[in-house]
Write an enzyme that holds these catalytic residues in place. Structure first.
Site, short mmCIF file in Angstrom:
data_model
loop_
_atom_site.label_atom_id
_atom_site.label_comp_id
_atom_site.label_asym_id
_atom_site.label_seq_id
_atom_site.Cartn_x
_atom_site.Cartn_y
_atom_site.Cartn_z
N HIS A 48 0.80 -1.23 0.00
CA HIS A 48 0.00 0.00 0.00
C HIS A 48 0.83 1.28 0.00
O HIS A 48 0.27 2.37 0.09
CB HIS A 48 -0.94 0.00 1.21
N ARG A 73 6.77 -6.45 3.06
CA ARG A 73 5.50 -6.95 2.53
C ARG A 73 5.47 -6.73 1.02
O ARG A 73 5.49 -5.58 0.58
CB ARG A 73 4.32 -6.24 3.18
N ASP A 87 16.60 -12.17 -2.63
CA ASP A 87 17.95 -11.87 -3.15
C ASP A 87 18.38 -10.47 -2.76
O ASP A 87 19.57 -10.21 -2.55
CB ASP A 87 17.98 -12.01 -4.68
N GLU A 152 -6.79 -12.20 5.81
CA GLU A 152 -7.48 -10.90 5.95
C GLU A 152 -8.78 -10.80 5.15
O GLU A 152 -9.19 -9.74 4.72
CB GLU A 152 -6.54 -9.77 5.54
N ASP A 178 -8.71 -5.09 6.03
CA ASP A 178 -9.27 -5.85 4.90
C ASP A 178 -10.32 -6.84 5.38
O ASP A 178 -11.35 -7.06 4.72
CB ASP A 178 -8.16 -6.57 4.15
O1 LIG Z 1 -5.86 -5.41 6.51
C1 LIG Z 1 -5.08 -4.82 7.26
O2 LIG Z 1 -5.40 -4.23 8.32
C2 LIG Z 1 -3.65 -4.79 6.87
O3 LIG Z 1 -3.20 -5.66 6.16
C3 LIG Z 1 -2.87 -3.58 7.25
C4 LIG Z 1 -3.19 -2.50 6.25
O4 LIG Z 1 -2.83 -2.97 4.94
C5 LIG Z 1 -2.38 -1.24 6.53
O5 LIG Z 1 -2.31 -0.47 5.35
C6 LIG Z 1 -3.02 -0.39 7.60
O6 LIG Z 1 -4.35 -0.09 7.26
#
Ligand SMILES: O=C(O)C(=O)C[C@H](O)[C@@H](O)CO
Length: 260
Positions: A48, A73, A87, A152, A178
């Site tokens: 993100h 991530r 790597d 998630e 999520d």
């Molecule tokens: O779903 C979530 O919560 C995460 O995976 C963390 C978010 O991706 C992060 O951007 C905080 O909102």
């Protein structure tokens, strides 16, 4: 000479609390500041945040000199991206949107060299091996790679028991934002139904013997997860910290100087 010791991997395997911070500002200079804050781990967000391989490498290089462990991530858990990140020197990966045991097994294969996995052999070029300076990298790398799966959404939650049976997954992270959205509570990660699902998943993960993790700014949820036995808990996000304090500073200055 073996691959570098992954203190984070071994700490969470031993049930030791590791407090983290999300890094979405995507800049090595800011990562260096964050690395001095005292967090046990820092998440370099390739999903993100506006990170690419080069910016991730630059942040890995900065963190290598500090005590905070780098967790990377990827935007998605595809083999070619995982190969590049390993790597590049990432030793801990947090892979988003894991929904099945088969997907989890594919991730384990992606971080494992043949014949037991499919990770491409390119350590001669790789920062991970200190550019061939680590003579035993190929035979020791896997032991120091920590693979964390993000569950998630409702599909992943329904498959959690089977995901937890996959050897080679070190820990499972529940993504409240999520998950809330997929449960019909978008923007409401604090909804009772979402929090109940999160805590239920935490209990399953801990009971399985794997490490449990989460990112939440909610201090009560942080404590609830820790009481269940969660070990890798991210409690802050650099972007929100910075933006919130900048807005606050601007407002205070205007009130001070203009009486607004
Ligand atoms: O779903 C979530 O919560 C995460 O995976 C963390 C978010 O991706 C992060 O951007 C905080 O909102």
């Amino acid at each position: 000479m073996p691959a570098p010791h992954n203190s984070f991997k071994h700490a969470i395997a031993n049930g030791e609390l590791q407090i983290g911070c999300w890094m979405g500002l995507a800049d090595p200079y800011i990562a260096e500041i964050s690395a001095g804050a005292g967090f046990d781990w820092l998440l370099i967000d390739g999903e993100h945040a506006p990170n690419d391989l080069r910016s991730i490498v630059a942040q890995l290089q900065v963190l290598a000199a500090r005590d905070s462990h780098a967790v990377v991530r990827p935007p998605i858990g595809e083999t070619w991206i995982i190969k590049q990140l390993l790597d590049a020197g990432a030793q801990t990966l947090l892979v988003p949107m894991v929904e099945s045991a088969a997907q989890a097994q594919d991730l384990v294969d992606a971080v494992t060299y043949p014949p037991h996995g499919v990770r491409g052999v390119g350590s001669a070029l790789a920062r991970a091996s200190d550019f061939s300076g680590i003579g035993d990298y190929l035979t020791t790398a896997r032991n120091e790679i920590c693979l964390l799966a993000q569950v998630e959404n409702q599909k992943g939650m329904s498959e959690l028991d089977r995901i937890l049976e996959v050897d080679g997954i070190d820990g499972v992270f529940i993504g409240p934002s999520d998950l809330a959205a997929d449960m019909g509570f978008i923007g409401q990660a604090g909804a009772a139904e979402v929090q109940a699902a999160v805590l239920g998943a935490m209990e399953k993960i801990v009971a399985s013997g794997k490490a449990a993790g989460i990112l939440t700014l909610d201090k009560d949820l942080q404590n609830d997860c820790r009481e269940i036995g969660a070990t890798f808990i991210a409690t802050e996000i650099d972007v929100t910290l910075f933006a919130r304090n900048m807005r606050s500073a601007s407002n205070e200055a205007r009130q001070n100087l203009q009486g607004e």
